[in-house]
Design an enzyme around this catalytic site. Structure first.
Site, PDB file in Angstrom:
ATOM      1  N   ASP A  28      13.847   0.238 -22.196  1.00 42.77           N
ATOM      2  CA  ASP A  28      13.650   1.594 -21.663  1.00 42.77           C
ATOM      3  C   ASP A  28      13.831   1.567 -20.141  1.00 42.77           C
ATOM      4  O   ASP A  28      13.067   0.906 -19.449  1.00 42.77           O
ATOM      5  CB  ASP A  28      12.230   2.050 -22.053  1.00 42.77           C
ATOM      6  CG  ASP A  28      11.830   3.350 -21.357  1.00 42.77           C
ATOM      7  OD1 ASP A  28      12.731   4.109 -20.961  1.00 42.77           O
ATOM      8  OD2 ASP A  28      10.608   3.584 -21.225  1.00 42.77           O
ATOM      9  N   ASP A  32      10.073   6.545 -20.166  1.00 42.68           N
ATOM     10  CA  ASP A  32       9.542   7.544 -21.106  1.00 42.68           C
ATOM     11  C   ASP A  32       9.075   6.898 -22.412  1.00 42.68           C
ATOM     12  O   ASP A  32       8.702   7.590 -23.358  1.00 42.68           O
ATOM     13  CB  ASP A  32      10.574   8.651 -21.378  1.00 42.68           C
ATOM     14  CG  ASP A  32      11.805   8.139 -22.099  1.00 42.68           C
ATOM     15  OD1 ASP A  32      11.888   6.906 -22.351  1.00 42.68           O
ATOM     16  OD2 ASP A  32      12.692   8.946 -22.423  1.00 42.68           O
ATOM     17  N   ASP A  36      16.904   3.222 -24.139  1.00 49.35           N
ATOM     18  CA  ASP A  36      18.002   4.138 -23.825  1.00 49.35           C
ATOM     19  C   ASP A  36      19.277   3.374 -23.478  1.00 49.35           C
ATOM     20  O   ASP A  36      19.280   2.137 -23.417  1.00 49.35           O
ATOM     21  CB  ASP A  36      17.589   5.092 -22.688  1.00 49.35           C
ATOM     22  CG  ASP A  36      16.948   4.356 -21.530  1.00 49.35           C
ATOM     23  OD1 ASP A  36      17.431   3.246 -21.220  1.00 49.35           O
ATOM     24  OD2 ASP A  36      15.959   4.861 -20.958  1.00 49.35           O
ATOM     25  N   ASP A 207      27.382   4.428 -41.671  1.00 44.76           N
ATOM     26  CA  ASP A 207      26.114   4.624 -42.359  1.00 44.76           C
ATOM     27  C   ASP A 207      26.364   5.145 -43.783  1.00 44.76           C
ATOM     28  O   ASP A 207      27.217   6.011 -43.985  1.00 44.76           O
ATOM     29  CB  ASP A 207      25.299   5.655 -41.557  1.00 44.76           C
ATOM     30  CG  ASP A 207      23.863   5.769 -42.021  1.00 44.76           C
ATOM     31  OD1 ASP A 207      23.176   4.747 -42.038  1.00 44.76           O
ATOM     32  OD2 ASP A 207      23.430   6.889 -42.356  1.00 44.76           O
ATOM     33  N   GLU A 272      28.126   0.067 -44.090  1.00 45.36           N
ATOM     34  CA  GLU A 272      26.865  -0.200 -44.763  1.00 45.36           C
ATOM     35  C   GLU A 272      27.084   0.195 -46.222  1.00 45.36           C
ATOM     36  O   GLU A 272      27.107   1.379 -46.549  1.00 45.36           O
ATOM     37  CB  GLU A 272      25.739   0.657 -44.166  1.00 45.36           C
ATOM     38  CG  GLU A 272      24.405   0.378 -44.830  1.00 45.36           C
ATOM     39  CD  GLU A 272      23.408   1.532 -44.791  1.00 45.36           C
ATOM     40  OE1 GLU A 272      22.207   1.267 -44.794  1.00 45.36           O
ATOM     41  OE2 GLU A 272      23.818   2.710 -44.773  1.00 45.36           O
TER      42      GLU A 272
HETATM   43  C1  NOJ Z   1      20.797   3.733 -43.302  1.00 45.79           C
HETATM   44  C2  NOJ Z   1      20.153   3.549 -41.967  1.00 45.79           C
HETATM   45  O1  NOJ Z   1      20.235   2.185 -41.598  1.00 45.79           O
HETATM   46  C3  NOJ Z   1      18.740   4.060 -42.097  1.00 45.79           C
HETATM   47  O2  NOJ Z   1      17.953   3.714 -40.993  1.00 45.79           O
HETATM   48  C4  NOJ Z   1      18.810   5.558 -42.306  1.00 45.79           C
HETATM   49  O3  NOJ Z   1      17.509   6.063 -42.508  1.00 45.79           O
HETATM   50  C5  NOJ Z   1      19.660   5.893 -43.531  1.00 45.79           C
HETATM   51  N1  NOJ Z   1      20.887   5.151 -43.570  1.00 45.79           N
HETATM   52  C6  NOJ Z   1      19.998   7.359 -43.561  1.00 45.79           C
HETATM   53  O4  NOJ Z   1      20.906   7.671 -42.553  1.00 45.79           O
END
Ligand code: NOJ
Length: 535
Positions: A28, A32, A36, A207, A272
Site C-alpha cells: 500500500d 489507505d 495499490d 478468469d 483459469e
Molecule cells: C476466480 C477468481 O480467482 C475468484 O477470486 C473469483 O471470486 C471468481 N473467479 C469469480 O470471478
C-alpha cells in the site's frame, strides 16, 4: 505474421516463472490500508531480485468490490482505490525496464451489476443491452428457470421484481453472467483486449475460462450427489454435473478468436480452467490444439493431499493429457496456503518447499502466489474479521478465502511495511521471521532458498528435454528427469532410496534429509532434491 495464428503454444513464457499479486494485499503506497498499483511498482525490484519473470496482477478495475474486484464495472479503467491509468502505465514501463512481463486479469464471465451494460439491461425487457446478459422467465411455479447454483451459495438466478424475469449469475447476484452467445458481447471484449494490448500488457489471465458459453436451452444440470443443508457452497456446487453451464465447446471458439488478437503482440493467454474433479483430459482441450489458450492452470496440485498415490494420479494423468502446456501453482488467493494445507507448523512449511521442488521443474508454467516464497501459512481470522462473501453471506459456517489473502509482511515496523494506515484485513500473527527484510538477510531462510531454487531452474533446466518418470507408482518418491536434471520428492516415510540413472550426479538443492551415495539417494521424511549431471 500479422493476423496469423501460430499453431503451437511456445513463446517467451516457456522458461518463465510467474508470480501472482493479489493487489489489495501486496503493498500500500498511500496509507489507505489497501494495496495499490504504485505499491506494486515499488516492489518490482524485489520481484526481479527473487528471479521471477512474469507478474499476474489480480483485478484493479473500477468495481463496487462485492467480490474484491472480480465484479468489474469498467473494463478499461483503474479503480481510484488502486491508482490511475497513469500509475498502470508507469508500472508497465518500470516492469519492462526490469525485464519483467505483466499479465492482467480479464474477467469475461460476468460483469458487476453496477456496470452500465447491466444497468441498462435491467431497465427494460426491450433495452438494447438486455441480450448482453441471461434473462429468463420464471419456471411455471414462479421459481428460478432451472436448478443451476452459484459457486458462492444458493440459486444462480435472482429475480428482478420490476421486469419479473430472473437473471443468471454463477457467482454473486452482483456478478451477472454475460451472454457469450451474443456477438455484441464478443465485439466488446475484442475492444477491451485491444485497449490493454495497446497499453503494452504482456497477456491475460482469464478468469472462469471454463464458464463463458452456456447451453442456451438452459436444461437442469444432472445431480450427482444428494444435497443437504449442512453442505458448503463448494460442496453443493460439486454435487451437480455441470453439463450445461460449464465447459461448453463454444469456449474454445472464443479463445481461438482471442488468440488471433494477442499473437501479433506476442502476448500470453493463461486460462483459469476450473473443472469438476479437475479432469486433466478436459482441461487439456483448452490448450491441446495449439491455437486456443497458451497455458491453462491445472488446479489438482493445489488440492492434492500429502500422499504418494494421490500425487501420482495428479501428476501422471495431467502430464499424459497435456505434456507441455499446463500451469502449476502451490497456492492462490482462492485456496488455503500450501504450508497450512500440508498440515501446518514447521512440517507443513517443509512440505510446501519440498513440493515446490517437484512443481517448478515440470514442463509448463509455474506460478508463485505472493508469500509462497516466504513459507507463509494461511492466517486464521476471527468470524467478525472475515471479509470474503463466501464466508459472510452463507449461513453454513465456511471460513472462505480470507486466510490466504492477508497482507504481505515486508518488515517488522507497524503495519509490517505493508501500510502505514490500518490494513483492510488483519495482517494476523506474523512474526519478524516471516518478513521479507529478515529473510533477505538470513542465510538458509525460505526466501533465500526459493531464490536459489529459481536460479537453479534458470541455469540448468533444458526446456527442450521432455519429462521422463524415473520412478513409478510403487515408489513413494515421485521423480523425473529432464535431460541432465532430476527432480525428486519423497512423500513417504524416511529411508526411501532412489536409484540413479547412469552418470555422475551432483546434489544441487535439497529440502530435509537427503544423502547422495554412489548410485543412489536416500531420503528422510518430507524431503526433496534436485540433482544435476556433471558434465
Ligand atoms: C476466480 C477468481 O480467482 C475468484 O477470486 C473469483 O471470486 C471468481 N473467479 C469469480 O470471478
Amino acid at each position: 505474421m500479422e493476423g496469423m495464428i501460430r499453431k503451437d503454444n511456445s513463446g517467451w513464457w516457456d522458461g518463465s516463472v510467474g508470480y501472482e499479486i493479489y493487489v489489495r494485499s501486496f503493498a500500500d503506497s498511500d496509507g489507505d490500508g489497501v494495496g495499490d498499483l504504485p505499491g506494486i511498482t515499488g516492489k518490482l525490484e524485489y520481484l526481479s531480485w527473487l528471479g521471477v519473470d512474469l507478474v499476474w496482477i489480480t483485478p484493479f478495475y473500477p468495481s463496487p468490490m462485492a467480490d474484491f474486484g472480480y465484479d468489474v464495472s469498467d473494463y478499461c479503467g483503474v479503480d481510484p482505490l488502486f491508482g490511475t491509468l497513469e500509475d498502470f502505465d508507469q508500472l508497465i514501463t518500470e516492469a519492462h525496464r526490469q525485464d519483467l512481463r505483466v499479465i492482467i486479469d480479464l474477467v469475461p464471465n460476468h460483469s458487476s451489476s453496477a456496470h452500465p451494460w447491466f444497468q441498462s439491461s435491467r431497465s427494460s425487457v426491450d433495452d438494447k443491452y438486455r441480450g448482453y446478459y441471461h434473462w429468463r422467465d420464471p419456471s411455471s411455479d414462479g421459481k428460478p428457470p432451472n436448478n443451476w447454483v452459484s459457486h458462492f451459495g444458493g440459486s444462480a438466478w435472482t429475480l428482478d421484481e420490476e421486469s419479473e424475469q430472473y437473471y443468471l449469475h454463477l457467482f454473486l447476484p452482483e456478478q451477472p453472467d454475460l451472454n457469450w452467445n451474443n456477438p455484441e458481447v464478443i465485439n466488446e471484449f475484442d475492444e477491451i483486449i485491444q485497449f490493454w494490448l495497446s497499453r503494452d500488457v504482456d497477456g491475460f489471465r482469464i478468469d472462469v475460462a471454463q464458464g463463458l458459453v452456456k447451453n442456451m436451452l438452459m436444461p437442469d444440470n444432472p445431480i450427482r450427489f444428494q444435497i443437504n443443508e449442512s453442505m458448503s457452497p463448494r460442496q453443493v456446487f460439486a454435487s451437480f454435473d455441470h453439463r450445461y453451464d460449464l465447459d461448453q465447446a463454444g469456449n474454445l471458439e472464443i479463445f481461438r478468436r482471442w488468440r488471433n488478437l494477442v499473437d501479433p503482440h506476442d502476448a500470453l493467454l493463461l486460462g483459469e480452467v476450473y473443472l469438476r474433479d479437475n479432469d486433466p483430459n478436459r482441461v487439456s482441450r483448452y490448450v491441446s490444439s495449439g491455437d486456443a489458450l497458451h497455458r491453462a492452470f491445472y488446479f489438482a496440485p493445489m488440492h492434492v493431499p500429502w500422499d504418494p498415490q494421490s500425487m501420482w494420479d495428479t501428476f501422471r494423468d495431467a502430464l499424459d493429457a497435456a505434456p507441455e502446456d499446463l500451469s502449476w501453482a502451490l497456492s492462490s488467493h482462492d485456496d488455503p496456503r500450501a504450508p497450512t494445507r500440508f498440515g501446518g507448523g514447521e512440517e507443513g512449511k517443509q512440505r510446501a518447499l519440498a513440493y515446490s521442488v517437484l512443481l517448478f521443474f515440470l514442463p509448463g508454467l509455474p506460478v508463485i502466489f505472493q508469500g509462497d516464497e516466504l513459507g507463509l501459512p494461511s492466517i486464521e481470522l476471527a468470524l467478525e474479521e472475515l471479509a470474503d462473501p463466501v464466508a459472510t453471506r452463507n449461513a453454513v459456517e465456511t471460513d472462505g478465502r480470507d486466510g490466504a489473502r492477508t497482507p504481505i509482511p515486508w518488515n517488522s515496523s507497524s503495519g509490517f511495511g505493508f501500510t502505514h494506515g490500518t490494513p483492510w484485513i488483519p495482517i494476523g500473527n506474523r512474526s519478524e521471521k516471516d518478513t521479507v527484510e529478515y529473510q533477505q538477510k538470513t542465510h538458509g531462510s525460505w526466501l533465500m532458498r526459493y531464490r536459489t531454487l529459481l536460479q537453479i531452474r534458470k541455469d540448468n533446466l533444458d526446456l527442450d528435454s521432455p519429462l521422463r518418470w524415473i520412478t513409478a507408482r510403487d515408489s513413494d518418491v515421485i521423480s523425473f528427469s529432464r535431460g541432465g536434471l532430476i527432480s525428486a520428492l519423497n512423500v513417504g516415510g524416511s529411508g526411501q532410496i532412489l536409484s540413479l540413472p547412469n552418470g555422475q550426479w551432483e546434489l544441487a538443492f535439497h529440502v530435509g534429509e537427503v544423502a547422495l551415495n554412489d548410485r543412489s539417494v536416500a531420503f528422510g521424511e518430507n524431503s526433496a532434491a534436485i540433482l544435476i549431471l556433471a558434465s
